[in-house]
Design a protein around this motif. Structure first.
Motif, short mmCIF file in Angstrom:
data_model
loop_
_atom_site.label_atom_id
_atom_site.label_comp_id
_atom_site.label_asym_id
_atom_site.label_seq_id
_atom_site.Cartn_x
_atom_site.Cartn_y
_atom_site.Cartn_z
N PHE A 25 1.14 -1.07 -0.11
CA PHE A 25 0.28 0.21 0.15
C PHE A 25 1.07 1.16 0.27
CE2 PHE A 25 -2.80 2.68 2.72
CZ PHE A 25 -3.62 3.30 1.66
N ALA A 26 1.03 2.11 -1.21
CA ALA A 26 1.84 2.85 -1.22
C ALA A 26 0.90 4.72 -1.04
CB ALA A 26 2.95 3.15 -2.64
N PRO A 27 0.41 4.71 0.29
CA PRO A 27 0.47 6.25 0.02
C PRO A 27 0.78 7.80 0.06
CG PRO A 27 -0.23 5.68 3.03
CD PRO A 27 0.73 4.23 1.29
N SER A 28 0.18 8.68 -0.40
CA SER A 28 1.52 10.28 -0.54
C SER A 28 0.71 10.83 0.75
CB SER A 28 0.89 11.01 -1.57
OG SER A 28 1.37 10.84 -3.36
N PRO A 29 1.65 11.13 1.77
CA PRO A 29 1.96 11.96 2.63
C PRO A 29 1.54 13.50 2.39
CG PRO A 29 3.35 11.31 2.52
CD PRO A 29 3.11 10.46 1.46
N ALA A 52 -8.88 4.28 2.63
CA ALA A 52 -9.06 2.51 3.56
C ALA A 52 -9.34 1.12 2.39
CB ALA A 52 -10.04 2.90 4.26
N TYR A 53 -10.32 1.13 1.92
CA TYR A 53 -10.32 0.19 1.04
C TYR A 53 -9.39 -0.70 0.13
CZ TYR A 53 -12.78 -2.73 -2.58
OH TYR A 53 -13.37 -4.30 -2.85
N SER A 54 -8.72 0.15 0.21
CA SER A 54 -7.26 -0.46 -1.05
C SER A 54 -5.78 -1.23 0.47
CB SER A 54 -6.65 0.84 -1.84
OG SER A 54 -5.86 0.25 -2.57
N ALA A 55 -6.49 -0.53 1.28
CA ALA A 55 -4.92 -0.98 2.51
C ALA A 55 -5.81 -1.90 2.73
CB ALA A 55 -5.10 0.05 3.69
N LEU A 56 -7.20 -2.34 3.01
CA LEU A 56 -7.70 -3.34 3.51
C LEU A 56 -7.79 -4.87 2.77
CD1 LEU A 56 -10.19 -1.31 5.97
CD2 LEU A 56 -8.10 -2.91 6.75
N GLY A 67 -6.22 -2.16 12.34
CA GLY A 67 -5.55 -3.36 12.02
C GLY A 67 -4.62 -4.07 11.00
N ILE A 68 -4.70 -3.07 10.46
CA ILE A 68 -3.53 -3.52 9.86
C ILE A 68 -2.02 -3.53 10.02
CG2 ILE A 68 -2.56 -2.64 7.47
CD1 ILE A 68 -5.24 -1.72 6.71
N ASN A 69 -0.63 -4.32 10.05
CA ASN A 69 0.64 -4.02 10.20
C ASN A 69 0.94 -4.32 9.05
OD1 ASN A 69 0.90 -7.27 10.49
ND2 ASN A 69 -0.41 -7.10 11.86
N TRP A 70 2.35 -3.58 8.90
CA TRP A 70 3.17 -4.03 7.71
C TRP A 70 4.50 -4.25 8.31
CZ3 TRP A 70 0.36 0.36 9.57
CH2 TRP A 70 1.30 1.34 10.20
N GLN A 71 5.50 -4.41 7.43
CA GLN A 71 7.03 -4.85 7.89
C GLN A 71 7.53 -4.02 8.00
OE1 GLN A 71 8.14 -7.89 4.90
NE2 GLN A 71 7.80 -9.52 6.37
N GLU A 112 2.30 -8.67 -6.33
CA GLU A 112 1.33 -7.75 -6.95
C GLU A 112 1.07 -6.55 -6.34
OE1 GLU A 112 -0.45 -11.20 -7.55
OE2 GLU A 112 1.58 -11.48 -6.65
N VAL A 113 0.17 -5.78 -7.34
CA VAL A 113 0.03 -4.89 -7.77
C VAL A 113 -2.49 -4.31 -7.46
CG1 VAL A 113 0.21 -2.61 -8.41
CG2 VAL A 113 2.03 -4.22 -8.65
N VAL A 114 -2.09 -4.10 -6.38
CA VAL A 114 -3.74 -3.95 -6.11
C VAL A 114 -3.90 -2.84 -5.48
CG1 VAL A 114 -5.52 -4.86 -4.49
CG2 VAL A 114 -3.56 -6.73 -5.22
N ARG A 115 -4.55 -2.04 -7.03
CA ARG A 115 -4.76 -0.98 -6.85
C ARG A 115 -5.88 0.01 -7.59
NH1 ARG A 115 -0.24 1.12 -10.34
NH2 ARG A 115 -0.74 0.42 -12.53
N GLY A 116 -6.64 0.78 -7.29
CA GLY A 116 -7.68 1.16 -7.95
C GLY A 116 -7.94 1.02 -9.25
N GLN A 117 -9.06 1.53 -9.85
CA GLN A 117 -8.91 1.33 -11.76
C GLN A 117 -8.85 2.75 -11.79
OE1 GLN A 117 -13.72 0.77 -11.84
NE2 GLN A 117 -12.46 -1.75 -12.57
N ASP A 118 -8.50 3.62 -11.67
CA ASP A 118 -7.70 5.04 -11.48
C ASP A 118 -7.11 5.29 -12.40
OD1 ASP A 118 -7.84 4.98 -8.92
OD2 ASP A 118 -6.93 6.92 -8.72
#
Length: 289
Positions: free
Chosen positions: A7-11, A20-24, A65-69, A218-224
């Motif tokens: 999950f790769a958001p911009s701050p 939230a949908y993409s991250a979850l 409830g998300i944790n990451w490496q 696996e790149v899972v991201r929005g249709q945009d």
């Protein structure tokens, strides 16, 4: 090797329901497949990215409830990686500098449109209308040495001729239901910007370099971002990078049917949490188990 999701958001703002949908979704898929889940901070724009937003990303994801490496990859700490990729493309004659300002580009487009519609990319932005590609090497060097602002662009025609036809594997679907083996059409984007004088990389360049270095499968991201994948798989081919599998998911939209914005307070995770929402409520709102 187990699959790797990210999950790769911009701050540059607070997270909303769409994030939230993409991250979850990425987190759930990683758990279900026994894979790894990574967090990447795409902070290459110093004018818009802020430490408080980055901290809020960590807080919101942990609340869900998300944790990451660890460690978290922050793009601003890896500019040399993008510079190396840019040098590789430049050495192959696939990059050139353009010197028009955004205002000058807009003026050129307006002039072209006096003779009819000017082509636009899938996001609706006009294709580059300038003639910088025709400048001599000496003139380019003179302008760059003078301190003039510039953008480094991919010579799309040369890049496509070098790569030939390229494809990607789509495990989700595009805006029109596209799925399966998809042929890329990067020419629709024109001579995309890969870097600027003041910003030594772009989204297109950094995302493919990051995914390769982090071994993302696996790149899972929005249709945009479905159509932008054409540029990404072209760059992967040119740079000799592995190609992940892609899955473009539905977008979470507002009541008017528009993609959510970070300025949409009604769907912001912080506002929803302050109003008493729980992580289970967020999953329910998003239609996730």
């Amino acid at each position: 090797m187990p699959p790797v999701f990210r999950f790769a958001p911009s701050p540059n703002g607070y997270l909303h329901l769409g994030h939230a949908y993409s991250a979850l979704l990425n987190f759930d898929l990683a758990r279900q497949s026994g894979g790894r889940f990574l967090l990447r901070i795409e902070d290459i724009d110093p004018a818009r990215c802020r430490a408080e937003f980055e901290m809020a990303i960590h807080e919101d994801l942990a609340w869900l409830g998300i944790n990451w490496q660890q460690p978290v990859r922050r793009q601003s700490e890896h500019l040399a990686d993008y510079g190396n990729a840019l040098e590789q493309l430049s050495a192959e004659g696939l990059v050139y500098p353009s010197f028009e300002s955004r205002a000058e580009v807009a003026r050129l487009v307006a002039q072209r449109e006096q003779s009819g519609p000017w082509p636009r990319d899938p996001d609706g932005a006009p294709l580059y209308p300038g003639t910088a590609k025709q400048l001599s090497a000496g003139e380019r060097a003179r302008l760059m040495e003078s301190g003039a602002p510039y953008a480094l662009r991919l010579d799309m025609a040369a890049a496509m001729a070098r790569a030939g036809r390229v494809f990607w594997t789509e495990q989700g679907e595009g805006p029109a239901g596209e799925t399966g083996r998809i042929e890329a059409h990067p020419g629709a984007w024109g001579d995309v910007i890969l870097a600027r004088k003041e910003t030594p990389t772009s989204y297109h360049l950094s995302v493919v370099v990051d995914d390769a270095l982090q071994e993302v499968t696996e790149v899972v991201r929005g249709q945009d971002l479905f159509h932008a994948t054409s540029v990404h798989v072209l760059l992967q081919h040119l740079l000799g990078l592995p190609q992940p599998r892609y899955r473009h998911h539905r977008l979470i939209v507002d009541e008017a049917g528009y993609k959510l914005s970070k300025s949409t307070r009604a769907t912001g995770l912080r506002e929803l949490r302050a109003a008493g929402a729980t992580p289970a409520d967020i999953r329910s709102l998003l239609g996730l188990p």
